[in-house]
Scaffold this active site. Structure first.
Site, PDB file in Angstrom:
ATOM      1  N   PRO A  63      46.684  30.166  37.656  1.00 15.91           N
ATOM      2  CA  PRO A  63      46.856  30.770  36.328  1.00 15.91           C
ATOM      3  C   PRO A  63      47.278  32.235  36.424  1.00 15.91           C
ATOM      4  O   PRO A  63      46.792  32.978  37.280  1.00 15.91           O
ATOM      5  CB  PRO A  63      45.462  30.628  35.702  1.00 15.91           C
ATOM      6  CG  PRO A  63      44.521  30.517  36.853  1.00 15.91           C
ATOM      7  CD  PRO A  63      45.284  29.832  37.948  1.00 15.91           C
ATOM      8  N   HIS A  64      48.213  32.597  35.565  1.00 13.82           N
ATOM      9  CA  HIS A  64      48.684  33.984  35.494  1.00 13.82           C
ATOM     10  C   HIS A  64      49.284  34.213  34.123  1.00 13.82           C
ATOM     11  O   HIS A  64      49.488  33.264  33.369  1.00 13.82           O
ATOM     12  CB  HIS A  64      49.706  34.278  36.598  1.00 13.82           C
ATOM     13  CG  HIS A  64      50.866  33.328  36.625  1.00 13.82           C
ATOM     14  ND1 HIS A  64      50.775  32.046  37.122  1.00 13.82           N
ATOM     15  CD2 HIS A  64      52.140  33.466  36.206  1.00 13.82           C
ATOM     16  CE1 HIS A  64      51.954  31.442  37.011  1.00 13.82           C
ATOM     17  NE2 HIS A  64      52.792  32.287  36.455  1.00 13.82           N
TER      18      HIS A  64
END
Length: 145
Positions: A63-64
């Site tokens: 996740p980013h």
């Protein structure tokens, strides 16, 4: 990279499971505690997930935030969390959630290092066998992250 993007305090192992959003929240909280992102980074992760899943295969999700939320990133950093009970990532089984905050274009280099590590099934098996956060940290650090 001049500054280490991963320290032992950013590596965790959980015996249980988590939801996708709980796992993303933990990743964002670790990055925020490290001084790498603002409190708005979790929302940036949610935005990215709505556009494209950050599930990468081989039990890995990264996740980013989105390019539009680059202002929420103060420093490049990683978080590495292993969920031995697994995470259902939109129907995909995930064991490792690696949160990434990349200042400028640094996230591309970080992403490539993580992708290389997780592309090898033997390496993934070793990561799953690590008994402590310290051992897991050592294995992840060994690839130059």
């Amino acid at each position: 990279m001049a500054r280490e993007v991963l320290s032992i305090g950013q590596v965790r192992i959980h015996s249980g499971s988590a939801t996708r959003n709980e796992a993303m929240k933990e990743a964002a909280d670790i990055l925020q505690a490290a001084g790498a992102v603002t409190g708005a980074y979790y929302d940036a992760m949610l935005q990215r997930e709505q556009t494209v899943s950050t599930y990468m295969g081989n039990e890995l999700a990264i996740p980013h935030g989105t390019n539009e939320t680059k202002g929420e990133i103060l420093e490049s950093a990683l978080s590495v969390v292993r969920y031995d009970g697994g995470v259902d990532w939109d129907g995909n089984p995930v064991t490792f959630v690696v949160g990434i905050a990349g200042k400028g274009d640094e996230h591309l280099e970080i992403l490539s290092q993580i992708a290389i590590l997780f592309s090898d099934e033997d390496d993934v098996a070793r990561l799953k066998q690590a008994q402590t956060p310290e051992e897991l940290f050592g294995l992840v650090s060994a690839v130059g992250v």
